[in-house]
Design a protein around this motif. Structure first.
Motif, PDB file in Angstrom:
ATOM      1  N   GLU A  76      10.005  14.149 -17.444  1.00 48.80           N
ATOM      2  CA  GLU A  76      10.315  15.361 -18.007  1.00 48.80           C
ATOM      3  C   GLU A  76      10.874  16.332 -17.087  1.00 48.80           C
ATOM      4  O   GLU A  76      12.057  16.839 -17.172  1.00 48.80           O
ATOM      5  N   LEU A  77      10.419  16.059 -15.682  1.00 48.46           N
ATOM      6  CA  LEU A  77      11.145  16.944 -14.479  1.00 48.46           C
ATOM      7  C   LEU A  77      12.658  16.539 -14.345  1.00 48.46           C
ATOM      8  O   LEU A  77      13.301  17.604 -14.233  1.00 48.46           O
ATOM      9  N   LEU A  78      12.878  15.294 -14.501  1.00 45.33           N
ATOM     10  CA  LEU A  78      14.209  14.861 -14.095  1.00 45.33           C
ATOM     11  C   LEU A  78      15.122  15.068 -15.329  1.00 45.33           C
ATOM     12  O   LEU A  78      16.479  14.583 -15.244  1.00 45.33           O
ATOM     13  N   ARG A  79      14.709  15.410 -16.426  1.00 49.15           N
ATOM     14  CA  ARG A  79      15.636  15.481 -17.797  1.00 49.15           C
ATOM     15  C   ARG A  79      16.681  16.362 -17.494  1.00 49.15           C
ATOM     16  O   ARG A  79      16.692  17.530 -16.933  1.00 49.15           O
ATOM     17  N   GLY A  80      17.812  15.749 -17.802  1.00 48.05           N
ATOM     18  CA  GLY A  80      19.104  16.480 -17.669  1.00 48.05           C
ATOM     19  C   GLY A  80      19.746  16.134 -16.355  1.00 48.05           C
ATOM     20  O   GLY A  80      21.034  16.699 -16.253  1.00 48.05           O
ATOM     21  N   LEU A  81      19.107  15.624 -15.387  1.00 43.71           N
ATOM     22  CA  LEU A  81      19.684  15.777 -14.179  1.00 43.71           C
ATOM     23  C   LEU A  81      20.104  14.094 -13.942  1.00 43.71           C
ATOM     24  O   LEU A  81      19.523  13.038 -14.448  1.00 43.71           O
ATOM     25  N   VAL A  82      21.566  13.960 -13.515  1.00 45.45           N
ATOM     26  CA  VAL A  82      21.955  12.556 -13.308  1.00 45.45           C
ATOM     27  C   VAL A  82      21.379  11.963 -12.159  1.00 45.45           C
ATOM     28  O   VAL A  82      21.680  12.362 -11.059  1.00 45.45           O
ATOM     29  N   SER A  83      20.387  11.070 -12.294  1.00 44.41           N
ATOM     30  CA  SER A  83      19.473  10.492 -11.206  1.00 44.41           C
ATOM     31  C   SER A  83      19.334   9.141 -11.238  1.00 44.41           C
ATOM     32  O   SER A  83      19.193   8.661 -12.267  1.00 44.41           O
ATOM     33  N   HIS A  84      18.745   8.394 -10.220  1.00 47.89           N
ATOM     34  CA  HIS A  84      18.394   7.168  -9.977  1.00 47.89           C
ATOM     35  C   HIS A  84      16.945   7.137  -9.403  1.00 47.89           C
ATOM     36  O   HIS A  84      16.830   7.878  -8.331  1.00 47.89           O
ATOM     37  N   VAL A  85      15.817   6.900 -10.074  1.00 50.31           N
ATOM     38  CA  VAL A  85      14.590   6.724  -9.396  1.00 50.31           C
ATOM     39  C   VAL A  85      14.389   5.515  -8.887  1.00 50.31           C
ATOM     40  O   VAL A  85      14.490   4.288  -9.486  1.00 50.31           O
ATOM     41  N   ASN A  86      14.033   5.704  -7.319  1.00 46.81           N
ATOM     42  CA  ASN A  86      13.718   4.660  -6.690  1.00 46.81           C
ATOM     43  C   ASN A  86      12.310   4.262  -6.186  1.00 46.81           C
ATOM     44  O   ASN A  86      11.898   5.319  -5.595  1.00 46.81           O
ATOM     45  N   LEU A  87      11.444   3.473  -6.928  1.00 50.91           N
ATOM     46  CA  LEU A  87      10.227   3.239  -6.730  1.00 50.91           C
ATOM     47  C   LEU A  87       9.898   2.238  -5.553  1.00 50.91           C
ATOM     48  O   LEU A  87      10.623   1.283  -5.357  1.00 50.91           O
ATOM     49  N   ILE A  88       9.205   2.828  -4.323  1.00 50.32           N
ATOM     50  CA  ILE A  88       9.032   2.177  -3.136  1.00 50.32           C
ATOM     51  C   ILE A  88       7.854   2.003  -2.826  1.00 50.32           C
ATOM     52  O   ILE A  88       6.786   2.972  -2.646  1.00 50.32           O
ATOM     53  N   PRO A  89       7.047   0.767  -2.956  1.00 51.32           N
ATOM     54  CA  PRO A  89       5.937   0.230  -2.632  1.00 51.32           C
ATOM     55  C   PRO A  89       5.681   0.919  -1.225  1.00 51.32           C
ATOM     56  O   PRO A  89       6.481   0.603  -0.197  1.00 51.32           O
ATOM     57  N   MET A  90       4.570   1.452  -0.911  1.00 56.66           N
ATOM     58  CA  MET A  90       4.354   2.003   0.677  1.00 56.66           C
ATOM     59  C   MET A  90       4.098   0.804   1.489  1.00 56.66           C
ATOM     60  O   MET A  90       3.816  -0.098   1.468  1.00 56.66           O
ATOM     61  N   ASN A  91       4.747   1.103   2.602  1.00 61.04           N
ATOM     62  CA  ASN A  91       4.763   0.051   3.999  1.00 61.04           C
ATOM     63  C   ASN A  91       3.662   0.545   4.569  1.00 61.04           C
ATOM     64  O   ASN A  91       3.469   1.653   5.243  1.00 61.04           O
ATOM     65  N   PRO A  92       2.412  -0.343   4.475  1.00 61.50           N
ATOM     66  CA  PRO A  92       1.325   0.018   5.204  1.00 61.50           C
ATOM     67  C   PRO A  92       1.259  -0.110   6.737  1.00 61.50           C
ATOM     68  O   PRO A  92       2.117  -0.774   7.269  1.00 61.50           O
ATOM     69  N   TRP A  93       0.554   0.938   7.458  1.00 61.11           N
ATOM     70  CA  TRP A  93       0.329   0.783   8.995  1.00 61.11           C
ATOM     71  C   TRP A  93      -1.110   1.098   9.220  1.00 61.11           C
ATOM     72  O   TRP A  93      -1.728   1.915   8.712  1.00 61.11           O
ATOM     73  N   PRO A  94      -1.434   0.415  10.461  1.00 67.92           N
ATOM     74  CA  PRO A  94      -2.718   1.013  10.923  1.00 67.92           C
ATOM     75  C   PRO A  94      -3.199   2.228  11.055  1.00 67.92           C
ATOM     76  O   PRO A  94      -2.334   3.003  11.685  1.00 67.92           O
ATOM     77  N   GLY A  95      -4.127   2.732  10.542  1.00 64.49           N
ATOM     78  CA  GLY A  95      -4.555   4.219  10.813  1.00 64.49           C
ATOM     79  C   GLY A  95      -4.103   5.020   9.466  1.00 64.49           C
ATOM     80  O   GLY A  95      -4.664   6.181   9.239  1.00 64.49           O
ATOM     81  N   SER A  96      -3.513   4.451   8.372  1.00 59.74           N
ATOM     82  CA  SER A  96      -3.026   5.199   7.404  1.00 59.74           C
ATOM     83  C   SER A  96      -4.266   5.416   6.446  1.00 59.74           C
ATOM     84  O   SER A  96      -4.864   4.376   6.247  1.00 59.74           O
ATOM     85  N   ASP A  97      -4.480   6.379   5.787  1.00 57.23           N
ATOM     86  CA  ASP A  97      -5.155   6.642   4.874  1.00 57.23           C
ATOM     87  C   ASP A  97      -5.057   6.128   3.568  1.00 57.23           C
ATOM     88  O   ASP A  97      -5.753   6.367   2.537  1.00 57.23           O
ATOM     89  N   PHE A  98      -3.602   5.975   3.256  1.00 53.86           N
ATOM     90  CA  PHE A  98      -3.122   5.340   2.019  1.00 53.86           C
ATOM     91  C   PHE A  98      -2.752   3.940   2.018  1.00 53.86           C
ATOM     92  O   PHE A  98      -2.589   3.252   2.947  1.00 53.86           O
ATOM     93  N   GLU A  99      -2.900   3.502   0.602  1.00 57.73           N
ATOM     94  CA  GLU A  99      -2.387   1.931   0.379  1.00 57.73           C
ATOM     95  C   GLU A  99      -1.294   1.971  -0.627  1.00 57.73           C
ATOM     96  O   GLU A  99      -1.221   3.113  -1.324  1.00 57.73           O
ATOM     97  N   SER A 100      -0.710   1.148  -0.843  1.00 52.07           N
ATOM     98  CA  SER A 100       0.487   0.944  -1.921  1.00 52.07           C
ATOM     99  C   SER A 100      -0.345   0.778  -3.199  1.00 52.07           C
ATOM    100  O   SER A 100      -1.155   0.104  -3.258  1.00 52.07           O
ATOM    101  N   SER A 101       0.401   1.186  -4.225  1.00 50.50           N
ATOM    102  CA  SER A 101      -0.080   0.938  -5.324  1.00 50.50           C
ATOM    103  C   SER A 101       0.042  -0.649  -5.648  1.00 50.50           C
ATOM    104  O   SER A 101       0.945  -0.957  -5.125  1.00 50.50           O
TER     105      SER A 101
END
Ligand code: SF4
Length: 344
Positions: free
Chosen positions: A270-295
């Protein structure tokens, strides 16, 4: 002592034919010393040696990944450390360069963000990463044809130095890169996006690290107050596109359970409607100490499918260097005082 690489090629200290020779030694052949520039008169070489520093880096670590990407960790003149990544894709040689030591944006999923801000890199320290990596790979600097400002740091917060670096990269007497093969990535600094739109002779590409389509999630993962609201970012992106006519890449790091819900894919479309764009989905690159994980792969695919079904131009970027533990900033982060100088 002044860093020669900080100079725009038109401001190099020699004239005419001699200047072209000097530029060719520096950017064409990647000469490591003034002494190696054998077709310059000895007195000229000596004068250059006494006035300018040629190489601002000392290489301290190289990490080679099974996919071919290579991470370089350098120490700068003041002892601080920064990274560049070489990605020899099949059809093109690409380098990801840093614009800062550390980063003030402090994105919560990023190893560089966890370091905090050290300092801005100079134009020569940015461009010099191409020369240093080419030297490490034993190739001519001009063989590296693609460059992304996506390493450590937020390029738009080091705007003037990054722009001069871009002009040196594109200059035919220096690295002669194609403007279509140079991409500047920003976490969403609206005033920088607008300034870039006005640099119409430059013509490099823009990527915006959006990472979330809703304010609550975005503020959670990109907490810095220097970053604008999604509305301000989108307004700047539309202005950029109106002025330049260029497509914008939207980077979206996939974080498990944080920004990978399908309602967020709907909102993003919805947000990107009307904008000529390319969406690049990037799996998170994990690192020690991070609170996040890749999808998970499944969630990334479901997110992708929904965007595609909404007519979006979308792809999934496979992070390179995962086996080397090469998340942006990770090599520097594991070294004490890496961003404050004086590190080994
Ligand atoms: S993701 Fe980029 S902008 Fe965010 S903290 Fe890391 S280097 Fe800085």
């Amino acid at each position: 002592m002044e860093l020669l690489l900080d100079l725009h090629p038109d401001a190099y200290p020699l004239e005419g034919f001699r200047r072209r020779q000097l530029l060719d030694w520096v950017y064409g052949q990647g000469a490591g010393t003034f002494d190696a520039m054998t077709n310059l008169p000895a007195a000229t070489r000596q004068e250059l040696e006494q006035t300018y520093l040629l190489n601002p880096f000392k290489l301290i670590e190289t990490v080679r990944s099974a996919d071919g990407s290579v991470k370089y960790l350098f120490t700068l003149q003041d002892g601080r450390q920064m990274e560049a990544v070489y990605m020899p894709y099949l059809d093109r040689k690409t380098i990801c360069v840093s614009t800062m030591v550390g980063c003030p944006a402090r994105c919560a999923f990023c190893a560089t963000g966890a370091m905090g801000f050290g300092r801005n890199l100079t134009p020569g320290e940015i461009v010099g990463q191409v020369l240093a990596v080419a030297g490490g790979e034993d190739i001519a600097p001009r063989e590296i044809r693609n460059l992304v400002f996506m390493g450590m740091g937020e390029a738009m917060l080091n705007y003037d130095n990054t722009m001069l670096a871009a002009r040196i990269l594109l200059h035919p007497g220096a690295l002669g890169m194609s403007k279509r093969r140079v991409t500047l990535s920003t976490v969403g600094i609206a005033r920088g996006i607008k300034r870039l739109a006005a640099e119409d002779d430059l013509g490099i590409k823009l990527a915006i690290s959006l990472h979330a389509p809703d304010e609550e999630t975005r503020k959670r993962i990109i907490p810095t107050g220097q970053v604008n609201s999604i509305e301000e970012i989108m307004s700047a992106a539309r202005e950029y596109q109106d002025v330049t006519g260029r497509r914008i890449t939207m980077e979206y790091t996939m974080l498990r359970g944080i920004n990978d819900h399908l309602w967020q894919a709907e909102l993003l479309a919805e947000l990107l409607r009307g904008l000529v764009s390319h969406v690049n989905l990037i799996p998170m690159n994990p690192w020690p100490g991070s609170d996040f994980e890749s999808s998970t792969e499944e969630q990334i695919q479901a997110f992708y499918d929904l965007l595609e079904a909404r007519g979006m131009d979308v792809s999934v970027r496979r992070s390179r260097g995962r086996d080397a533990g090469a998340a942006c900033g990770q090599l520097a982060l594991k070294r004490p005082n890496a961003h404050s100088g004086g590190a080994a």
